[in-house]
Design an enzyme around this catalytic site. Sequence first.
Site, mmCIF file in Angstrom:
data_model
loop_
_atom_site.group_PDB
_atom_site.id
_atom_site.type_symbol
_atom_site.label_atom_id
_atom_site.label_comp_id
_atom_site.label_asym_id
_atom_site.label_seq_id
_atom_site.Cartn_x
_atom_site.Cartn_y
_atom_site.Cartn_z
ATOM 1 N N PHE A 88 23.792 6.378 -12.065
ATOM 2 C CA PHE A 88 23.537 7.481 -12.998
ATOM 3 C C PHE A 88 24.296 8.730 -12.614
ATOM 4 O O PHE A 88 24.884 8.771 -11.536
ATOM 5 C CB PHE A 88 22.023 7.791 -13.058
ATOM 6 C CG PHE A 88 21.417 8.299 -11.773
ATOM 7 C CD1 PHE A 88 21.250 9.653 -11.540
ATOM 8 C CD2 PHE A 88 21.008 7.418 -10.762
ATOM 9 C CE1 PHE A 88 20.682 10.124 -10.355
ATOM 10 C CE2 PHE A 88 20.441 7.886 -9.588
ATOM 11 C CZ PHE A 88 20.277 9.222 -9.373
ATOM 12 N N TYR A 114 26.946 15.554 -0.006
ATOM 13 C CA TYR A 114 25.611 16.116 -0.225
ATOM 14 C C TYR A 114 24.727 16.286 1.009
ATOM 15 O O TYR A 114 23.648 16.865 0.910
ATOM 16 C CB TYR A 114 24.871 15.267 -1.269
ATOM 17 C CG TYR A 114 25.479 15.391 -2.647
ATOM 18 C CD1 TYR A 114 25.236 16.512 -3.423
ATOM 19 C CD2 TYR A 114 26.315 14.411 -3.155
ATOM 20 C CE1 TYR A 114 25.797 16.642 -4.683
ATOM 21 C CE2 TYR A 114 26.888 14.529 -4.407
ATOM 22 C CZ TYR A 114 26.628 15.643 -5.164
ATOM 23 O OH TYR A 114 27.183 15.779 -6.406
HETATM 24 C C1 COA Z 1 32.691 17.606 -5.232
HETATM 25 C C2 COA Z 1 32.856 18.917 -5.998
HETATM 26 C C3 COA Z 1 31.741 19.028 -7.036
HETATM 27 C C4 COA Z 1 32.781 20.068 -4.990
HETATM 28 O O1 COA Z 1 32.761 21.291 -5.670
HETATM 29 P P1 COA Z 1 33.237 22.679 -4.989
HETATM 30 O O2 COA Z 1 32.802 23.768 -5.880
HETATM 31 O O3 COA Z 1 34.654 22.550 -4.637
HETATM 32 O O4 COA Z 1 32.344 22.670 -3.660
HETATM 33 P P2 COA Z 1 32.021 23.946 -2.772
HETATM 34 O O5 COA Z 1 33.153 24.933 -2.868
HETATM 35 O O6 COA Z 1 30.670 24.459 -3.087
HETATM 36 O O7 COA Z 1 32.030 23.268 -1.320
HETATM 37 C C5 COA Z 1 30.990 23.427 -0.392
HETATM 38 C C6 COA Z 1 31.417 22.776 0.904
HETATM 39 O O8 COA Z 1 31.552 21.378 0.707
HETATM 40 C C7 COA Z 1 32.856 20.933 1.070
HETATM 41 N N1 COA Z 1 33.244 19.913 0.097
HETATM 42 C C8 COA Z 1 33.001 19.944 -1.215
HETATM 43 N N2 COA Z 1 33.487 18.828 -1.807
HETATM 44 C C9 COA Z 1 34.039 18.096 -0.827
HETATM 45 C C10 COA Z 1 34.714 16.858 -0.811
HETATM 46 N N3 COA Z 1 34.894 16.157 -1.957
HETATM 47 N N4 COA Z 1 35.155 16.393 0.363
HETATM 48 C C11 COA Z 1 34.960 17.105 1.504
HETATM 49 N N5 COA Z 1 34.333 18.310 1.554
HETATM 50 C C12 COA Z 1 33.874 18.784 0.387
HETATM 51 C C13 COA Z 1 33.708 22.155 0.938
HETATM 52 O O9 COA Z 1 34.881 22.044 1.719
HETATM 53 C C14 COA Z 1 32.784 23.232 1.417
HETATM 54 O O10 COA Z 1 32.734 23.176 2.839
HETATM 55 P P3 COA Z 1 32.593 24.492 3.724
HETATM 56 O O11 COA Z 1 31.290 25.123 3.309
HETATM 57 O O12 COA Z 1 32.572 23.978 5.115
HETATM 58 O O13 COA Z 1 33.768 25.332 3.373
HETATM 59 C C15 COA Z 1 34.230 18.985 -6.704
HETATM 60 O O14 COA Z 1 35.244 18.814 -5.745
HETATM 61 C C16 COA Z 1 34.408 17.951 -7.790
HETATM 62 O O15 COA Z 1 34.143 18.224 -8.943
HETATM 63 N N6 COA Z 1 34.901 16.746 -7.400
HETATM 64 C C17 COA Z 1 35.171 15.666 -8.346
HETATM 65 C C18 COA Z 1 33.905 15.147 -9.028
HETATM 66 C C19 COA Z 1 32.844 14.779 -8.016
HETATM 67 O O16 COA Z 1 33.104 14.108 -7.026
HETATM 68 N N7 COA Z 1 31.607 15.201 -8.288
HETATM 69 C C20 COA Z 1 30.457 14.876 -7.484
HETATM 70 C C21 COA Z 1 29.717 13.857 -8.237
HETATM 71 S S1 COA Z 1 28.439 13.088 -7.322
#
Ligand code: COA
Length: 408
Positions: A408, A122
């Site tokens: 949360f 984030y």
């Molecule tokens: C984390 C999550 C929501 C990311 O969603 P996503 O749609 O793949 O993210 P985006 O495509 O918008 O990624 C934006 C950027 O963040 C990076 N990023 C996103 N998730 C990442 C992760 N877990 N680790 C490292 N980099 C990450 C992407 O590589 C991308 O980088 P770039 O702009 O340099 O290419 C998804 O992987 C997920 O659902 N993970 C499991 C549940 C989770 O962890 N949710 C968060 C709860 S707090």
Amino acid sequence: MDVDIRPVTAEEWPEYIRVEHIPFGVQVSDEEMKVQSQRYGAWNSIAAFEEGRVVATAGDWDMDLTVPGPREVHAPGVTAVGVLPTHRRRGLMTALMRRQLDDFRGRGEAVATLLAAESVIYGRFGYGWATTSAAAELERAHGVFVDSLGQRAPLRLVDKTEAAKVLPDIFDQVRRVQPGEISRPDGWWHQFIRDPEWARDEGGSELFHVVCHDGADAGYASYRLEHGWPDNIPGYTMRVNQLAASSPTVRAALWRYCLDVDLVATVRFENIPTNEPMRWRLRDPRRLRTRTVSDFLWVRLIDVARALEARRYRVADRVVLQVVDAFLPENEGRYELDAGPDGARCRRTNADPDVTLPVAALGSAYLGGVALTALAQAGRVEETRPGGLARADLLFGAADPPFCSTDF
Ligand SMILES: CC(C)(COP(=O)(O)OP(=O)(O)OC[C@H]1O[C@@H](n2cnc3c(N)ncnc32)[C@H](O)[C@@H]1OP(=O)(O)O)[C@@H](O)C(=O)NCCC(=O)NCCS
């Protein structure tokens, strides 16, 4: 393929719930869905829809954050962020974050918070790690205090029905004076007290709740037991999920309780402050072994001036901050903060800055959890006038680190 980002309707809620859990490796059973279906509106929900189907989710709880003063600022708590594994890394989370922050600005919010599943996620959206939590473990045999507690405040084990009645008020009393704590909406309490088996990260028994009242002060501990009889010797582990107390006396009574339950060999405190005072009450403090020190609450300043005016400061001074905010450029600029223990005024200015920093670093320092000097040493903050960092640190610093206990 076109993706539509918008709020979720009541009819779409079950699908949202199902999709929200998949990225976390949970398949919602039919029985669980019946419960969850009644919870529409527990938090604000938005989703990404592809051909009418939910493929990514986000939401926010209606919460208040306690800031130094102590005072409270309304701060949506971001939750339920998930993208289906089939749709990851296509920018869907980024699109949800964009929509959500625009919504927050539209609603007039100054601050938002979240807990991050991974600390890498984030920062790019301007959230900064703002509170730190520790998990620590103690063999019960070494849980002796340096002193006796004397007359003990009375303790009472309560069942779920009573816990639902008394815990929220006790927590409210504690969180209103603890910077970093957030208010817990009814929907949060509902899920916590219900304590479904699938939501217990590391298994263990259902939660036990023990309550302590001491005059106007109060506290409670919520814990699980993991049973174990290695070689026919009692070796239970107690996992203390929550421990909240409005006074040191109540805190000590609850710790004493946790360290005195028969059959328990090991007590694991899952979320305690890094400066946990009870560590200093133990006769053999090294035995309280810290297992994890981790980021907990992340803070995002959505309206820098209003956010900075919402808290109180340690000393009276005036600093100019140059804030960089690539994700929310309307936030970017120079701010003069004229603040002290009794109030704060923050205005846009053209004056030369004392400190230049990204909004995420300001979010980290907002509750006093980290010194700007430390962030400068980490290359995240720049001193742009000699002495500016030291002055800003005196202003933003807190006597005690902020702490958040709400998952949360
Ligand atoms: C984390 C999550 C929501 C990311 O969603 P996503 O749609 O793949 O993210 P985006 O495509 O918008 O990624 C934006 C950027 O963040 C990076 N990023 C996103 N998730 C990442 C992760 N877990 N680790 C490292 N980099 C990450 C992407 O590589 C991308 O980088 P770039 O702009 O340099 O290419 C998804 O992987 C997920 O659902 N993970 C499991 C549940 C989770 O962890 N949710 C968060 C709860 S707090």
